[in-house]
Design an enzyme around this catalytic site. Structure first.
Site, PDB file in Angstrom:
ATOM      1  N   ASP A  55       6.933  18.076 -15.931  1.00  0.00           N
ATOM      2  CA  ASP A  55       5.962  17.251 -15.236  1.00  0.00           C
ATOM      3  C   ASP A  55       4.524  17.526 -15.337  1.00  0.00           C
ATOM      4  O   ASP A  55       4.175  18.627 -15.067  1.00  0.00           O
ATOM      5  CB  ASP A  55       6.361  17.068 -13.826  1.00  0.00           C
ATOM      6  CG  ASP A  55       5.627  16.208 -12.751  1.00  0.00           C
ATOM      7  OD1 ASP A  55       4.815  15.393 -13.425  1.00  0.00           O
ATOM      8  OD2 ASP A  55       5.892  16.142 -11.767  1.00  0.00           O
ATOM      9  N   ARG A 109       2.535  26.298 -10.448  1.00  0.00           N
ATOM     10  CA  ARG A 109       1.368  25.506 -10.728  1.00  0.00           C
ATOM     11  C   ARG A 109       0.137  26.265 -11.196  1.00  0.00           C
ATOM     12  O   ARG A 109      -0.612  26.303 -10.113  1.00  0.00           O
ATOM     13  CB  ARG A 109       1.558  24.532  -9.967  1.00  0.00           C
ATOM     14  CG  ARG A 109       2.408  23.570  -9.981  1.00  0.00           C
ATOM     15  CD  ARG A 109       2.357  22.248  -8.925  1.00  0.00           C
ATOM     16  NE  ARG A 109       3.567  21.667  -8.982  1.00  0.00           N
ATOM     17  CZ  ARG A 109       3.855  20.663  -8.000  1.00  0.00           C
ATOM     18  NH1 ARG A 109       3.106  19.902  -7.122  1.00  0.00           N
ATOM     19  NH2 ARG A 109       4.905  19.973  -7.968  1.00  0.00           N
ATOM     20  N   GLN A 124      10.552  22.716  -3.525  1.00  0.00           N
ATOM     21  CA  GLN A 124      10.721  21.712  -2.994  1.00  0.00           C
ATOM     22  C   GLN A 124      12.158  21.078  -3.190  1.00  0.00           C
ATOM     23  O   GLN A 124      12.716  21.753  -4.291  1.00  0.00           O
ATOM     24  CB  GLN A 124       9.882  20.624  -3.330  1.00  0.00           C
ATOM     25  CG  GLN A 124       9.922  20.316  -4.924  1.00  0.00           C
ATOM     26  CD  GLN A 124       8.793  19.238  -5.493  1.00  0.00           C
ATOM     27  OE1 GLN A 124       7.730  19.310  -4.588  1.00  0.00           O
ATOM     28  NE2 GLN A 124       9.023  18.424  -6.310  1.00  0.00           N
ATOM     29  N   ASP A 244       3.662   7.854  -0.756  1.00  0.00           N
ATOM     30  CA  ASP A 244       3.481   9.543  -0.100  1.00  0.00           C
ATOM     31  C   ASP A 244       3.851   9.330   1.410  1.00  0.00           C
ATOM     32  O   ASP A 244       3.250   8.283   2.057  1.00  0.00           O
ATOM     33  CB  ASP A 244       2.234  10.206  -0.239  1.00  0.00           C
ATOM     34  CG  ASP A 244       2.024  10.742  -1.547  1.00  0.00           C
ATOM     35  OD1 ASP A 244       2.892  10.551  -2.543  1.00  0.00           O
ATOM     36  OD2 ASP A 244       0.660  10.847  -1.986  1.00  0.00           O
ATOM     37  N   GLU A 257       0.558  15.939   3.509  1.00  0.00           N
ATOM     38  CA  GLU A 257       1.688  15.278   2.894  1.00  0.00           C
ATOM     39  C   GLU A 257       2.778  16.216   2.596  1.00  0.00           C
ATOM     40  O   GLU A 257       2.872  17.031   2.286  1.00  0.00           O
ATOM     41  CB  GLU A 257       0.965  15.008   1.324  1.00  0.00           C
ATOM     42  CG  GLU A 257       2.246  14.441   0.171  1.00  0.00           C
ATOM     43  CD  GLU A 257       1.787  14.446  -0.977  1.00  0.00           C
ATOM     44  OE1 GLU A 257       2.406  14.589  -1.931  1.00  0.00           O
ATOM     45  OE2 GLU A 257       0.457  14.239  -1.355  1.00  0.00           O
ATOM     46  N   SER A 260       6.196  12.909  -2.028  1.00  0.00           N
ATOM     47  CA  SER A 260       5.840  11.999  -3.016  1.00  0.00           C
ATOM     48  C   SER A 260       6.980  11.406  -3.694  1.00  0.00           C
ATOM     49  O   SER A 260       8.139  12.314  -4.022  1.00  0.00           O
ATOM     50  CB  SER A 260       4.918  12.797  -4.045  1.00  0.00           C
ATOM     51  OG  SER A 260       4.640  11.768  -5.132  1.00  0.00           O
TER      52      SER A 260
END
Length: 343
Positions: A55, A109, A124, A244, A257, A260
């Site tokens: 991703d 990331r 997550q 979201d 947030e 998503s």
């Protein structure tokens, strides 16, 4: 940039926090799996580079990678999420509509902006379910949103039942909104400012239509073109089958947030989104080639931040209070002065 609150004192100490994190994770994943009919599966930490499976989030982030000596120095990439891998897995397992999978996703990331809400390390619950093509509607998407929100509400009460000093804050229901409506209603505000306004007003919202062009030719937030469908018209004057879940964080005084998610692209919407983003070259990658050939099940899926959820439910001021990561020296010093105890 998020400002740490003045005179901050965590509700729970480090040891209690570690115990509470386990409680939240165990309770929420059981609630989610039973609510959405999800089977737990194991997940990869890395995938082969050049396949299109990894991703790239907003379409521009570069993954961490390494070479494997015993595989002719083949390059592997640390996953940034499992959005596309999950669709392959659901297809391989032959999941029927209404059933799916979830997994613990751990990612790195390296391009992430590091602050109170964002870390180099991401954990997550990544989930994906097969759906019937007739359910590729915003109404079906919103029904799944409501189910996930019920899980959030139950988990908040579960923590309150064990730590009575942590009072429930989530409203009874989540408010369903559209990014294009918000742009028309608040054209003078930036997308982030609009999120702050509606999150503060309603407490919990789902903003539908993330990634597609808005009436003023901007986007509410960037999305890569090859997993969520943000280009299809919904039939009620809007566009986009994704969005979201955002809540109001009373500790940081900001929109927050938690998830998503979206209905995934069809071959037609993938081609349209790749074209709109100028990414037509991706059609030659293995994942995209197979999707365009119609090899994958139609699915709906998303990710729910584990450290984010724990941070919110335990009323923490920094994500480093619910996960272990690496932080810039100035951030560590700022946290020390503010009374934030990083794990």
């Amino acid at each position: 940039m998020y400002t740490l609150p003045a005179h901050y004192r965590p509700v729970l100490g480090k040891k209690e926090t570690e115990h509470a994190i386990v409680l939240i994770k165990d309770f929420f994943q059981l609630a989610l799996s039973t609510e959405l009919n999800l089977t737990r599966v194991t997940a990869p930490l890395f995938v082969r580079a050049g396949t299109g499976i990894n991703d790239d989030l907003n379409g521009v982030e570069h993954p961490a990678s390494f070479q494997v000596k015993n595989m002719n120095n083949m390059r592997m990439e640390i996953v940034q999420s499992l959005a596309k891998w999950k669709r392959i897995k659901v297809t391989e397992l032959g999941m029927t509509p209404g059933f799916g999978i979830y997994t613990d996703m751990n990612a790195i990331r390296p391009d992430e902006k590091i602050d109170a809400l964002h870390s180099l390390y991401v954990d997550q619950w990544d989930w994906e379910m097969a759906i019937d093509p007739k359910d590729r509607t915003v109404f079906y998407l919103h029904e799944i949103v409501k189910k996930i929100y019920r899980c959030l509400k139950r988990t908040e009460f579960y923590i309150y039942d064990r730590y009575s000093m942590i009072k429930p804050e989530l409203p009874d229901n989540i408010t369903l909104l559209y990014a294009d409506d918000l742009q028309r209603e608040m054209p003078e505000l930036s997308p982030r400012e609009r999120e702050n306004a509606v999150a503060k007003k309603y407490g919990a919202v789902f903003i539908t239509g993330i990634g597609g062009r808005l009436p003023d030719d901007t986007v509410h937030d960037e999305r890569a073109p090859d997993y969520d469908d943000w280009i299809t018209e919904t039939g009620d004057g809007h566009r986009g089958l994704n969005g979201d879940i955002i809540v109001w964080n009373a500790v940081l005084k900001t929109a927050f947030e938690l998830s998503s998610m979206g209905i995934r692209v069809t071959p037609d919407s993938l081609k349209a989104q790749l074209n709109e983003c100028g990414c037509e070259k991706r059609e030659k990658l293995d994942f995209h080639r197979r999707l365009l050939a119609g090899e994958f099940s139609q699915t709906l899926g998303g990710g729910i931040g584990q450290s984010r959820l724990c941070m919110f439910l335990l009323r923490k001021a920094h994500i480093g209070e619910t996960q272990v990561s690496i932080w810039p020296d100035n951030s560590v010093e700022e946290c020390r002065k503010a009374g934030v105890e990083l794990l």
